[in-house]
Design an enzyme around this catalytic site. Sequence first.
Site, mmCIF file in Angstrom:
data_model
loop_
_atom_site.group_PDB
_atom_site.id
_atom_site.type_symbol
_atom_site.label_atom_id
_atom_site.label_comp_id
_atom_site.label_asym_id
_atom_site.label_seq_id
_atom_site.Cartn_x
_atom_site.Cartn_y
_atom_site.Cartn_z
ATOM 1 N N GLY A 33 -40.675 -15.431 -29.771
ATOM 2 C CA GLY A 33 -39.367 -15.319 -30.399
ATOM 3 C C GLY A 33 -38.272 -15.818 -29.472
ATOM 4 N N HIS A 36 -35.237 -21.194 -29.330
ATOM 5 C CA HIS A 36 -34.192 -22.136 -28.936
ATOM 6 C C HIS A 36 -34.696 -23.548 -29.223
ATOM 7 C CE1 HIS A 36 -36.587 -22.912 -25.343
ATOM 8 N NE2 HIS A 36 -36.556 -21.624 -25.041
ATOM 9 N N HIS A 39 -38.280 -24.641 -28.456
ATOM 10 C CA HIS A 39 -39.302 -24.253 -29.435
ATOM 11 C C HIS A 39 -39.277 -25.167 -30.656
ATOM 12 C CE1 HIS A 39 -38.504 -20.194 -27.444
ATOM 13 N NE2 HIS A 39 -39.776 -20.403 -27.203
ATOM 14 N N LYS A 152 -42.515 -26.911 -19.392
ATOM 15 C CA LYS A 152 -41.692 -26.068 -18.507
ATOM 16 C C LYS A 152 -42.541 -24.968 -17.885
ATOM 17 C CE LYS A 152 -38.960 -22.721 -19.763
ATOM 18 N NZ LYS A 152 -39.302 -21.627 -18.786
ATOM 19 N N GLN A 156 -48.912 -22.223 -17.134
ATOM 20 C CA GLN A 156 -49.403 -21.666 -18.394
ATOM 21 C C GLN A 156 -50.080 -22.747 -19.239
ATOM 22 O OE1 GLN A 156 -47.266 -18.680 -21.072
ATOM 23 N NE2 GLN A 156 -46.721 -20.610 -22.048
ATOM 24 N N VAL A 179 -37.882 -29.716 -22.512
ATOM 25 C CA VAL A 179 -36.601 -29.994 -23.170
ATOM 26 C C VAL A 179 -35.492 -29.452 -22.273
ATOM 27 C CG1 VAL A 179 -35.177 -29.584 -25.215
ATOM 28 C CG2 VAL A 179 -37.651 -29.918 -25.451
ATOM 29 N N SER A 188 -34.497 -22.441 -21.738
ATOM 30 C CA SER A 188 -35.257 -21.208 -21.537
ATOM 31 C C SER A 188 -34.542 -20.049 -22.198
ATOM 32 C CB SER A 188 -35.423 -20.916 -20.041
ATOM 33 O OG SER A 188 -36.001 -19.641 -19.831
#
Length: 280
Positions: A33, A36, A39, A152, A156, A179, A188
């Site tokens: 969630g 921004h 996403h 970013k 992960q 981005v 972020s």
Amino acid sequence: MKPKLVRTLAALRRETAKWRAEGLRYAVVPTMGAIHSGHTHLVAEGLKRADRTIATIFVNPKQFAAHEDLDKYPRDEEGDVRKLGEAGCHMIYLPNPDEIYPQGFCTTVTLGGPAKAGLEDKFRPQFFDGVTTVVAKLFTQTGADYAMFGEKDYQQLKVVTRMAKDLDLPIEVVGIPTVREDDGLAKSSRNVYLSKQERQQALAIHSAISHAAERIRAGLDLQSAMTSATRTLLALGFKVDYVTVRNAETLVLPQHRDEPLRILAAAWLGKTRLIDNVGV
């Protein structure tokens, strides 16, 4: 476009079965969630590869340590749904914790390799077990053809890619370049915590590691470049967790200059922890 909202695994699989019956391919964008433009860019990239996209919104409790306040993580379901819909997302999966971790759940997916690189895992030891466990669940629950992840969170990305490969999961993990804001700051969810002054100071992370990458390409030895970048950030008031150069695929310390290299950094600015990375 108004995306379809589903909250249970049964409902999710009913809808994806219809897509499969029509011969459609689809991508999944896993999120927690606080949506921004980073996403929504992943949604757009998913639509370049697939006929449909699913975004998942789940604040994963297994990623939080006891001292990290799960309850304070930003939540805005209405705003998230609107932004994802505007980006062209077809479906949003919003499971509650019991749907992901039902009573009696006792399995953890634990990775070595890039998950034990001494980067984020050093400072958040529980983090990647939580990531790989929930992402493995989301991959199998959605049955997607593609999974979209931003660069970013570079470690992960490599952890999830390795996990999918090791477990023979029939999904292609796609890494999408970070981005950034117009001034270079990586997008972020944490940026909202920065004061106006800190927001300007934060630009120094990307600047310092980009400069280090340029100096390495010009022939400077790796350690000197990392030391210089670290000193720059410390002088500007950052508390530095790490600035390091790694093999871009395995995240191990490089043995040769001609390896594919990535510079990764994590540092605190006030109460906000920022991460960034650039390719060399």
